[in-house]
Design an enzyme around this catalytic site. Sequence first.
Site, short mmCIF file in Angstrom:
data_model
loop_
_atom_site.label_atom_id
_atom_site.label_comp_id
_atom_site.label_asym_id
_atom_site.label_seq_id
_atom_site.Cartn_x
_atom_site.Cartn_y
_atom_site.Cartn_z
CG ASP A 133 -1.34 -0.03 1.37
OD1 ASP A 133 -1.76 -0.80 2.25
OD2 ASP A 133 -1.61 1.18 1.33
CE LYS A 180 -2.26 0.80 4.66
NZ LYS A 180 -3.07 1.87 4.05
CB CYS A 220 -0.30 3.86 2.64
SG CYS A 220 -2.01 4.24 2.19
#
Length: 282
Positions: free
Chosen positions: A59, A169, A202
């Site tokens: 991310d 994702k 995450c």
Amino acid sequence: MSTRDGRAPLRHRNRWQFPADGATVDLRRPHLPERSVTLRAMPAPLVLDPSRTAVLVVDLQNDFCASDGWLAGIGVDVSVLAPAIGLSARAVAGARAAAIPVIWLNWGNRPDQANLPPGVAHVYDPRGTGEGIGSGTAPSGAPVLTKDSWGAALADGLTAEPGDIHVDKYRMSGFWDTPLDSILRNLRVDTLVFAGVNSDQCVYATLVDAACLGYDVVMLDDASATTSPSYCHDATVYNVRQCYGFTASTPDLLDALTAEPAHPTTPTIPATPTAPNPEDTV
């Protein structure tokens, strides 16, 4: 040689071999020569095999890290993530130099959000006003966390190179509803090194699922960061060490990799056995 999109062809580590005589199929996979590096880590030092390791960067994308991304647009101070970006870039460069696969794991939702459950949508739009995933409400105007958008792209300071692997994702964990596990198993890796943001969300969710699936997990605690209060990162580091795996620093990882003796950069193909002569069978 490269593919039409400029990426290098993936060197598959999980393929059968086909001898030139065409009479047999060799089920042995390409041989991955065993390698060994010693990494200073907590709660104990580790011996790793780089041939069976991958680096997952989670991310580090514009909507979370850039000043005109979605997160900054809702008033979050994203400047605290800058050190993790720089250290992740160093970890990625060291991994490539050591022939370790690099996987970029980013939110990249479908524009129609057909696979997005309501609980995930709520995280980004808690009042239901349409300001979350897919909206154009970020300062950049790009659709938030949407595949192929500016917001889903890597943040400044990070560059994907040919041979890197990209996985979109759609949950906090990168294992749900994605090909990540299949990719890792085809890479024939056992150990995963994690970096990225947010460390307590995450990164942690993906790491926990990896550990539950049987992977060895190492979090680079300095190349992982969060916009949450600092105690959230501290608790994540504690839990990783206590329950799931290990933590290490980026400089220690780079020191371990550069101290490794010279190694082969490609898998070797097993010697092909001689095909049996049908006349020798009874």
